[in-house]
Design a protein around this motif. Structure first.
Motif, PDB file in Angstrom:
ATOM      1  N   ASP A 131       0.822  -1.202   0.000  1.00 10.88           N
ATOM      2  CA  ASP A 131       0.000   0.000   0.000  1.00 10.88           C
ATOM      3  C   ASP A 131       0.861   1.259   0.000  1.00 10.88           C
ATOM      4  N   LEU A 132       0.276   2.327  -0.518  1.00  8.20           N
ATOM      5  CA  LEU A 132       0.929   3.631  -0.464  1.00  8.20           C
ATOM      6  C   LEU A 132       0.731   4.179   0.951  1.00  8.20           C
ATOM      7  N   GLY A 133       1.662   3.857   1.824  1.00 11.78           N
ATOM      8  CA  GLY A 133       1.624   4.343   3.198  1.00 11.78           C
ATOM      9  C   GLY A 133       2.461   5.590   3.353  1.00 11.78           C
ATOM     10  N   LYS A 134       2.365   6.221   4.518  1.00 12.11           N
ATOM     11  CA  LYS A 134       3.085   7.475   4.738  1.00 12.11           C
ATOM     12  C   LYS A 134       4.596   7.282   4.736  1.00 12.11           C
ATOM     13  N   ARG A 164      -6.212  10.458   3.281  1.00 13.91           N
ATOM     14  CA  ARG A 164      -6.154   9.051   2.920  1.00 13.91           C
ATOM     15  C   ARG A 164      -5.233   8.836   1.727  1.00 13.91           C
ATOM     16  N   LEU A 165      -4.107   8.172   1.938  1.00 14.31           N
ATOM     17  CA  LEU A 165      -3.232   7.766   0.844  1.00 14.31           C
ATOM     18  C   LEU A 165      -3.773   6.496   0.199  1.00 14.31           C
ATOM     19  N   ASP A 170      -5.070   3.936   8.040  1.00 15.09           N
ATOM     20  CA  ASP A 170      -3.689   4.369   8.266  1.00 15.09           C
ATOM     21  C   ASP A 170      -3.420   5.584   7.397  1.00 15.09           C
ATOM     22  N   ARG A 171      -3.907   6.734   7.827  1.00 20.54           N
ATOM     23  CA  ARG A 171      -3.853   7.949   7.019  1.00 20.54           C
ATOM     24  C   ARG A 171      -2.645   8.798   7.367  1.00 20.54           C
ATOM     25  N   LEU A 172      -2.419   9.815   6.534  1.00 18.04           N
ATOM     26  CA  LEU A 172      -1.373  10.793   6.789  1.00 18.04           C
ATOM     27  C   LEU A 172      -1.974  11.878   7.677  1.00 18.04           C
ATOM     28  N   GLU A 178       5.974  11.072  10.109  1.00 17.80           N
ATOM     29  CA  GLU A 178       6.193  11.147   8.660  1.00 17.80           C
ATOM     30  C   GLU A 178       5.649  12.449   8.078  1.00 17.80           C
ATOM     31  N   PHE A 179       4.574  12.948   8.650  1.00 13.30           N
ATOM     32  CA  PHE A 179       4.012  14.220   8.196  1.00 13.30           C
ATOM     33  C   PHE A 179       5.032  15.332   8.382  1.00 13.30           C
ATOM     34  N   ALA A 180       5.685  15.362   9.518  1.00 18.22           N
ATOM     35  CA  ALA A 180       6.709  16.379   9.782  1.00 18.22           C
ATOM     36  C   ALA A 180       7.881  16.250   8.823  1.00 18.22           C
TER      37      ALA A 180
END
Length: 429
Positions: A131-134, A164-165, A170-172, A178-180
């Motif tokens: 999956d495209l995860g953060k 949602r990625l 398991d969202r951003l 990872e957001f930072a």
């Protein structure tokens, strides 16, 4: 269609369920019952979960790059990817010296979506079965080894667990490590946009503070728009554009390369001009345009023009465009896209006469506009996740003070500063 309306139907999971159950609860129940069968068969049937494409096909290290991230569409199919493609094609026209990268969750099939990108001139770079995860998004952006001039997200979002990625659980989120980390790949003159519902309440201001870059977010539902034969963009739901109009047939009015548009392929996202009312909450305030946040005020005028140049709009802009053409594009994304055109025309006139200079609380929002400065707002959103699990509305807006909104006026003042800098040639684009 407002892409949160899916939660209103008791049949969204493919069968009739009790009305008090949400799709999320139903899906968890189905997954629990079918867990063994899922584990046994999923790896044999799983296709690529995300892909990366670029233009040019061979990227060069150190070259400024515009990045477009398309989340999993779910009920919207490939429309987020289609929006990212049009955004990237606009980048190609207006900043030909840059590179472009599209990172997208696979929605339907790798072969079909790769062909879609190839038809638009993008070379296939990578597909991954995970999956495209953060974490993978951060690694993909770091691997580019290039300064990111703009970063635009297209997808679902909500106020209590972010963008949602791919996996809805398991969202951003703005509180993620990872957001930072995303801020480290941004060029000094970069801006970021979250083209998604309600991204202005938490995601955009938190990102601007952490990344110290201008970040645009929405204070309402974001809906898909298409250009119609009168040359204006409208929400493409039936009944939201004049009955005598039809979709344009090609992208010739939007981009230099012509693509077919008749089957909802030429899309952009824009906030709806009324407060958010849906399964995630009933909000008392909102805005009908993307609001910018930045802890550095001096970056905002440039970000406004940069954003305007990279927005699919009513004018095929270039770096040599006139002030008048740029202003028409500004009106397009700052003014309402109402079916009748009444609010659009009134807003356009107010910009032409600069009425916002003398009337700081001027607004064309169909409701009460939210009051914000460049870093925070006078209204916040509070959510109780457990309410969502039992089918109740989880989020509500809370006013922190009674200050009236000056956002429309404040943002236009910054835009006009940016127009002056553009004419002087002092913007670093």
């Amino acid at each position: 269609m407002n892409y949160h309306r899916m939660f209103r139907s008791p049949r969204v999971c493919g069968r009739t369920w009790p009305l008090f159950l949400t799709c999320e609860v139903k899906m968890k129940f189905k997954l629990l019952v079918g867990a063994l069968a899922f584990v046994a068969g999923s790896w044999a049937q799983k296709s690529a979960a995300y892909l990366i494409a670029s233009e040019p096909a061979k990227l060069r290290a150190g070259v400024p790059t515009d990045v477009f991230v398309a989340g999993f569409g779910n009920d919207q199919g490939t429309q987020f990817l289609q929006s990212a493609i049009i955004g990237a094609k606009v980048s190609r026209d207006r900043f030909p010296q840059r590179q472009r990268v599209i990172i997208s969750a696979v929605n339907e099939s790798l072969s079909a979506e790769s062909a879609m990108l190839a038809n638009a001139g993008f070379g296939f770079r990578k597909a991954d079965n995970d999956d495209l995860g953060k974490e993978r998004l951060v690694l993909a952006l770091q691997y580019l080894n290039a300064p990111i001039s703009s970063l635009q997200f297209y997808g679902h979002a909500n106020t209590y667990n972010g963008f949602r990625l791919q996996d809805k659980r398991d969202r951003l989120d703005h509180e993620d490590e990872e957001f930072a980390q995303l801020g480290s790949v941004l060029a000094p003159n970069a801006f970021v946009v979250f083209h998604s519902c309600n991204s202005g309440w938490l995601l955009a201001p938190a990102a601007a503070k952490m990344w110290r870059r201008p970040v645009f977010g929405s204070f309402a539902s974001s809906d898909f728009q298409e250009m119609m034969t009168d040359g204006n963009w409208y929400y493409h739901d039936v009944g939201y554009y004049p009955d005598n109009l039809t979709r344009i047939g090609t992208t010739s009015r939007i981009t230099q390369q012509t693509l077919e548009c008749t089957t909802k392929k030429c899309l952009r996202l824009k906030p709806v001009n009324s407060p958010y009312v849906d399964s995630f909450g009933t909000f008392s305030r909102g805005l009908g345009f993307y609001k910018v946040f930045s802890p550095v005020d001096a970056l905002i005028p440039q970000a406004m023009i940069h954003f305007t140049l990279l927005t699919p709009t009513v004018k095929p802009l270039t770096l040599q465009s006139s002030r008048a053409d740029l202003l028409e594009a500004v009106k397009d994304w700052m003014c309402p896209s109402d079916k009748s055109g009444v609010r659009r025309r009134a807003c356009s006139e107010a910009i032409d006469t600069q009425a916002f200079m003398t009337n700081p609380t001027l607004s064309f929002f169909n409701g009460t506009p939210v009051a914000c400065n460049n870093t925070s707002c006078s209204t916040t959103v509070k959510c109780k996740v457990l309410k969502k699990l039992v089918g109740a509305v989880p989020c509500t807006t809370v006013d922190l003070d009674s200050r009236k909104s000056t956002v429309f006026s404040d943002q236009l003042k910054m835009i006009f500063k940016g127009l002056e800098q553009f004419e002087l040639g002092t913007l670093k684009l």
